[in-house]
Design a protein around this motif. Structure first.
Motif, short mmCIF file in Angstrom:
data_model
loop_
_atom_site.label_atom_id
_atom_site.label_comp_id
_atom_site.label_asym_id
_atom_site.label_seq_id
_atom_site.Cartn_x
_atom_site.Cartn_y
_atom_site.Cartn_z
N GLN A 1 -0.02 11.04 -3.78
CA GLN A 1 -1.40 11.22 -3.39
C GLN A 1 -1.55 10.75 -1.94
N PRO A 2 -2.58 11.22 -1.23
CA PRO A 2 -2.75 10.80 0.17
C PRO A 2 -2.71 9.29 0.37
N ASN A 3 -3.28 8.54 -0.57
CA ASN A 3 -3.28 7.08 -0.43
C ASN A 3 -1.90 6.46 -0.56
N ASP A 4 -0.94 7.23 -1.07
CA ASP A 4 0.43 6.72 -1.21
C ASP A 4 1.17 6.72 0.12
N ILE A 5 0.64 7.44 1.09
CA ILE A 5 1.29 7.53 2.40
C ILE A 5 0.58 6.61 3.37
#
Length: 292
Positions: A229-233
């Motif tokens: 997910q975007p928050n994982d990056i």
């Protein structure tokens, strides 16, 4: 207390009013300011006589005030305080062209009249019949502390001022410009967001945040990172090696993505290494160099 009642951000191809996108990006690609004028105003012919900086300030203020509470916006009750780093550099350049050739020396009066950055505040005041304080400040860089100090000082020195249009407005050329304007109100409650350094800096950086989120989603989709997910990056995570773990094939996919989605062509291996260091670095490069 002072609060941010409304805010507008305009950069090439993007317009946000209070965080909401106003137009389809595709429609804004060719000439952002003229497109907005045709769609939302189209009744002020002097617009086409203005220099780029004044057009930008005119458009930004027009959108900022369209749905604002105008009960205290009248005569001396509204001030206009604008800040930038380049002054009237775009128009100065154009005026220089009229006097650069000794054999064709013709100082243009219509261009010369806009060789001061404070002319934009005058254009805004004339359009909206403001008679309050107007001022233009040239700073060495974005400085939220100085901006707020000047705004607060203006309100403190004149108790009749109820509202103020202020913010950052920079126009380098048709491809590089930015307006971050705020409608500031004198309030007695916390109905709106209080004016703080953090508030206006967050708005100033809003385009960066949107670009980062969009870029993360594109990378996940293009590289088939289905479990992420975007928050994982993390924004500062290295894209290759021990960070996100991308390889040379992924790098080629990113090069295609930049050209297809942002109109950016990379032709230097040294540049690959520089801009693919992290999401933050890549997003900053996109904002400064995108043609789509």
């Amino acid at each position: 207390m002072l609060a941010v009642e409304q805010w507008i951000k305009i950069v090439p191809g993007l317009v946000y009013l209070n965080g909401e996108s106003l137009f389809s990006n595709a429609k804004l690609e060719d000439d952002t300011l003229t497109f907005i004028y045709r769609q939302c105003i189209n009744s002020y012919p002097k617009f086409f006589k203005m220099d780029g900086l004044s057009r930008l300030g005119f458009i930004a203020t027009e959108l900022l005030l369209q749905n604002a509470d105008k009960s205290h916006i009248a005569d001396n009750n509204c001030a206009t305080l604008l800040f930038n780093m380049g002054g009237s550099i775009n128009n100065d350049y154009h005026f220089q062209q009229t006097i650069a050739d000794a054999n064709n020396f013709f100082p243009s009066p219509s261009i010369f009249v806009y060789t001061l950055p404070n002319i934009v505040t005058g254009e805004i005041a004339i359009r909206h019949h403001f008679y309050g304080e107007t001022a233009s400040y040239v700073l060495g860089k974005w400085d939220s502390k100085t901006i707020i100090q000047i705004v607060e000082s203006t309100f403190d020195s004149d108790r009749s001022i109820e509202k103020c249009i202020c913010g950052w407005i920079e126009y380098i050329n048709e491809q590089v410009f930015e307006a971050d304007l705020f409608l500031i109100s004198r309030i007695s409650n916390c109905e709106h967001t209080l004016l703080t350094e953090k508030t206006i800096t967050t708005i100033k950086d809003f385009n960066m945040e949107q670009t980062i989120l969009k870029l993360k989603k594109e990378i996940i989709e293009v590289l088939n990172l289905e479990d992420m997910q975007p928050n994982d990056i993390d924004n500062d995570m290295p894209l290759f090696g021990d960070g996100l773990g991308l390889d040379s094939v992924d790098g080629l996919e990113l090069i295609v993505l930049l050209e297809k989605n942002y109109g950016i062509k990379l032709d230097s291996p040294a540049l690959y290494k520089e801009i693919f260091r992290s999401i933050n670095v890549l997003a900053d490069y996109i904002i400064k160099n995108r043609t789509k």
